[in-house]
Scaffold this active site. Structure first.
Site, PDB file in Angstrom:
ATOM      1  N   ASN A  50       0.905  -1.151  -0.163  1.00 51.23           N
ATOM      2  CA  ASN A  50      -0.012  -0.003   0.057  1.00 51.23           C
ATOM      3  C   ASN A  50       1.037   1.224   0.054  1.00 51.23           C
ATOM      4  OD1 ASN A  50      -1.630   2.130   0.830  1.00 51.23           O
ATOM      5  ND2 ASN A  50      -3.218   0.561   1.407  1.00 51.23           N
ATOM      6  N   HIS A 120     -10.508  -5.599  -3.881  1.00 45.04           N
ATOM      7  CA  HIS A 120      -9.166  -5.886  -3.086  1.00 45.04           C
ATOM      8  C   HIS A 120      -9.102  -5.978  -1.656  1.00 45.04           C
ATOM      9  CE1 HIS A 120      -9.346  -1.543  -3.223  1.00 45.04           C
ATOM     10  NE2 HIS A 120      -8.826  -1.471  -2.034  1.00 45.04           N
ATOM     11  N   HIS A 122      -7.235  -5.632   2.034  1.00 43.94           N
ATOM     12  CA  HIS A 122      -6.170  -5.085   2.904  1.00 43.94           C
ATOM     13  C   HIS A 122      -5.797  -5.914   4.092  1.00 43.94           C
ATOM     14  CE1 HIS A 122      -6.467  -0.884   1.208  1.00 43.94           C
ATOM     15  NE2 HIS A 122      -7.575  -1.187   1.119  1.00 43.94           N
TER      16      HIS A 122
END
Length: 162
Positions: A50, A120, A122
C-alpha cells in the site's frame, strides 16, 4: 487539522484518464514490480504494498480481473485470494512480529473504498499501542519503518508460497 504536503499522490487526484486503475496498471506492467511495489504474482491474484500504509507492512491482495463486486469473482480466484490472505497473516506475524492483523475489504465507494471499481483485500499488521496522540489528535500518521526494507522482506517471505 494539519495538512501534509504529499505531491506523489497527484497521480491519483489529477489523472486525466478517469478510467485509470492503479491495480490494472500493476497487472499490465510486469517488468516494473519493484517500482510498483508488487510483492508476489500468482495465477489469479497478486500482492502489492500500500503506497499510503496505515502501518508498516500494510499490503493488499488483488485479483487480476478488474471487478468491483466480489460476487462476480470466479470461485478459483476467490479461493486463491483467501489462501494468500492466510499466508499474508502468517508472514506478518512471523516476519514483523505483528500481534494482530486487520483484514478488510471496502466494497464500493459508499463503504469507503478508495479504488472502488477493483475489489481488493487489505492486510494491516497491528501491535499493542500502535496508535497514539498524533493519529488521534493530530490526524496524522507516522510510518517509522523503511518501506523498501519491508518490501524486500515481504517479497522474500512470499517466494516460499508462490
Amino acid at each position: 487539522m494539519e495538512y501534509l504536503y504529499a505531491p506523489w499522490r497527484d497521480v491519483y487526484f489529477n489523472n486525466k484518464d478517469k478510467n485509470f486503475c492503479p491495480f490494472c496498471h500493476c497487472t499490465h506492467h510486469l517488468n516494473q514490480d519493484e517500482e510498483l511495489g508488487v510483492i508476489f504474482r500468482a495465477k489469479e491474484c497478486f500482492g502489492v504494498m500500500n503506497k499510503y500504509p496505515y502501518s508498516p507492512g500494510h499490503f493488499m491482495i488483488i485479483p487480476y480481473k478488474h471487478l468491483e463486486n466480489i460476487e462476480d469473482l470466479e470461485e478459483n480466484t476467490w479461493i486463491q485470494m483467501s489462501y494468500y490472505v492466510r499466508i499474508g497473516v502468517k508472514i506478518l506475524k512471523q516476519e514483523f512480529y505483528a500481534k494482530g492483523v486487520n483484514i478488510g475489504m471496502n466494497l464500493g465507494a459508499a463503504a469507503g473504498a478508495g479504488i472502488a471499481p477493483h475489489c481488493h483485500y487489505h492486510l494491516i499488521p497491528r501491535w499493542q499501542g500502535d496508535t497514539n496522540f498524533i493519529t488521534t489528535i493530530g490526524q496524522t500518521r507516522v510510518c517509522g519503518s523503511d518501506l523498501k526494507k519491508i518490501y524486500t522482506i515481504l517479497c522474500k517471505a512470499f517466494k516460499e508460497y508462490v
